[in-house]
Design an enzyme around this catalytic site. Structure first.
Site, PDB file in Angstrom:
ATOM      1  CG  ASP A 249      13.865  19.806  -6.867  1.00 12.96           C
ATOM      2  OD1 ASP A 249      13.598  20.587  -5.946  1.00 12.96           O
ATOM      3  OD2 ASP A 249      14.261  18.639  -6.667  1.00 12.96           O
TER       4      ASP A 249
ATOM      5  CG  ASP B 275      11.956  22.496   3.971  1.00 10.70           C
ATOM      6  OD1 ASP B 275      11.381  23.026   3.003  1.00 10.70           O
ATOM      7  OD2 ASP B 275      12.796  21.577   3.838  1.00 10.70           O
TER       8      ASP B 275
ATOM      9  CD  GLU C 252      12.848  17.805  -1.006  1.00 13.04           C
ATOM     10  OE1 GLU C 252      12.732  17.143   0.029  1.00 13.04           O
ATOM     11  OE2 GLU C 252      12.240  17.507  -2.053  1.00 13.04           O
TER      12      GLU C 252
HETATM   13 ZN   LIG Z   1       8.916  18.382  -1.554  1.00 15.26          ZN
END
Ligand SMILES: [Zn+2]
Length: 485
Positions: free
Chosen positions: A123, A214, A187
């Protein structure tokens, strides 16, 4: 004689700090990675750039209200990835979790080893066309950059992971440990339908990870004045995100005969006090470690300050507190972001309320902040109530095999930058995964200037093909050069 004693008392700590700085700097060994970086041809990076540009064209915007989500855009993106990475989609196990999430498992040779998890998100934040040189969802490749919303945050990282897996599969490569890959769908709005569900699946199936990687810090150019090396920052924790409602209730009435101060004025005073009288500064472990490592490489005045926090902490606190970029690193910050009073200009509403967004240091609890706010406001007509809250982030260690391995890979791919831990001031999906691994790291493998970073969540976001190349090389190095167990 008393003068001499005073001089000794004043100058001894300075002398000790000076000697300490000199000894530490003299003993500094040049940074050199024990690993050799995997490299790829420019043609592969160029083709990955085209795949990224197309991925950018799908408007996978996430909204706090899930009903606004354009599900088709996510489906189109998933199909695009399926077409672009056929081996990844046929050879890896696809795990269905929630909707619009993409989760894969790549089985490794050695089942004794704990798996690792690579994260990215599909996203993006919204973008209107104001201020964009090229429209934000137009798949533009120009001047060596892929332009558009999500090109950097975070479709670039997602494409780099896919490109790495596809390349390795085409070479019939089999990894030692298993890898899970998870691309969440929301997110940017806290991961309720993405990371939260994916993490619940791992918990349910008792899957834990050697490490989780991440998005996060980057390799920064011109990080400090006088420091010639690039600096790679790896997030080992993130700040919490808490919303507090501050409400004032008093007598309302007609504005022609006001009882001053009105609820709005009282609320304003409370908000002003909360912002002005900052929470106590605290230099947490990762920031201490960051300053120490930077001190080893920095030119003299900065080295003296960074290497002797026992003496210079008040100075650091003072300087950081006055700088809006550095201040969040050493304290929990508060910002009044929304306010509501009367609906009419001549009516004094008996209540006025505001939302305060608080970003908490990992060491601070929401409860502490609420108590602090009540004490600071010190007014019975004003109440303080917690609204949405995030999990409290844990600090992942930096003395683990996985951190050292990631550090070595960064040094190899980015030609020996200084690698330091830090605390991310923004939130990421990673916070959810602290439940399934002790080692959760946040790093986006790109070399960026401060100017370039300002484009994130802003107009003219872009990612250079050169950076996409480095990101692929980084993941290739991580998987192929893995030397630790
Ligand atoms: Zn991001």
């Amino acid at each position: 004689m008393p003068l001499l004693i005073i001089a000794i008392i004043v100058f001894s700590p300075l002398l000790v700090a000076l000697l300490r700085t000199l000894v530490l700097k003299v003993n500094l060994k040049p940074q050199k990675s024990p690993l050799q970086a995997e490299r790829i041809e420019n043609a592969l990076a160029k083709s990955a750039g085209k795949t990224l540009a197309k991925a950018v064209s799908f408007k996978t915007v996430s909204y706090p209200n899930y009903n606004q989500t354009d599900i088709k855009a996510f489906d189109d993106l998933a199909n695009h990835l399926k077409d672009s990475y056929p081996l990844m989609h046929s050879k890896l196990e696809k795990i269905e979790i929630g909707y619009s999430n993409l989760v894969f498992k790549w089985e490794g040779e050695n089942r004794e080893l704990k798996p690792a998890l690579f994260l990215a998100h599909q996203d993006v934040v919204p973008a209107n066309e104001d201020g964009w040189i090229y429209p934000p969802f137009d798949s533009t490749i120009r001047d060596g950059f892929v332009w558009g919303r999500g090109s950097f945050d975070l479709k670039g990282q997602m494409i780099a992971i896919c490109e790495t897996v596809e390349t390795l599969l085409s070479q019939n490569f089999k990894p030692k440990r298993s890898y899970y890959i998870a691309f969440g769908c929301d997110e940017e709005v806290r991961g309720k339908f993405g990371a939260k569900l994916i993490c619940a699946y791992f918990l349910e199936n008792e899957i834990t990870f050697e490490y989780v990687l991440d998005e996060g810090g980057v390799v920064g150019k011109n990080f400090l004045p006088g420091l010639k090396e690039n600096v790679a920052v790896i997030g080992v924790a993130e700040k919490g995100d808490l919303n507090i409602k501050i409400k004032c209730t008093k007598e309302g009435g007609h504005s022609s005969a006001p009882k001053n101060p009105t609820p709005i004025a009282t609320l304003g005073k409370a908000l002003y006090n909360l912002e002005k009288r900052k929470m106590r500064a605290h230099i947490c472990k990762p920031i201490k470690e960051m300053l120490h490592t930077l001190g080893l490489y920095a030119p003299f005045p900065l080295a003296f300050v960074f290497l002797n926090l026992w003496l210079t902490k008040p100075l650091i606190n003072l300087v950081f507190s006055k700088n809006s970029t550095l201040n969040p690193l050493i304290r929990t910050t508060v910002a009044a972001t929304m306010a509501k009073g009367s609906e009419a200009s001549n009516v004094i509403d008996p209540t006025a309320s505001a939302i305060l967004n608080v970003r908490l240091l990992p060491s601070q609890s929401s409860q502490e902040v609420l108590l602090w706010a009540k004490k600071r406001i010190n007014d019975d007509s004003v109440t303080v109530e917690p609204l949405s809250d995030t999990r409290r982030s844990r600090i992942s260690p930096t003395d683990t095999p996985s951190f050292n391995f990631i550090k070595s890979s960064v040094e190899a791919v980015f030609e020996n930058p200084i690698v330091v831990p830090y605390v991310m001031i923004g939130g990421t999906d990673a916070i959810w995964y602290e439940q399934v691994s002790d080692c959760v790291y946040r790093f986006s493998p790109t070399l960026m200037s401060g100017e370039e970073l300002k484009r994130i969540h802003n107009a003219n976001e872009r990612l250079s093909i050169e950076n996409l190349k480095r990101a692929i090389e980084f993941y290739l190095t991580l998987i192929k050069r893995e030397v630790f167990v």
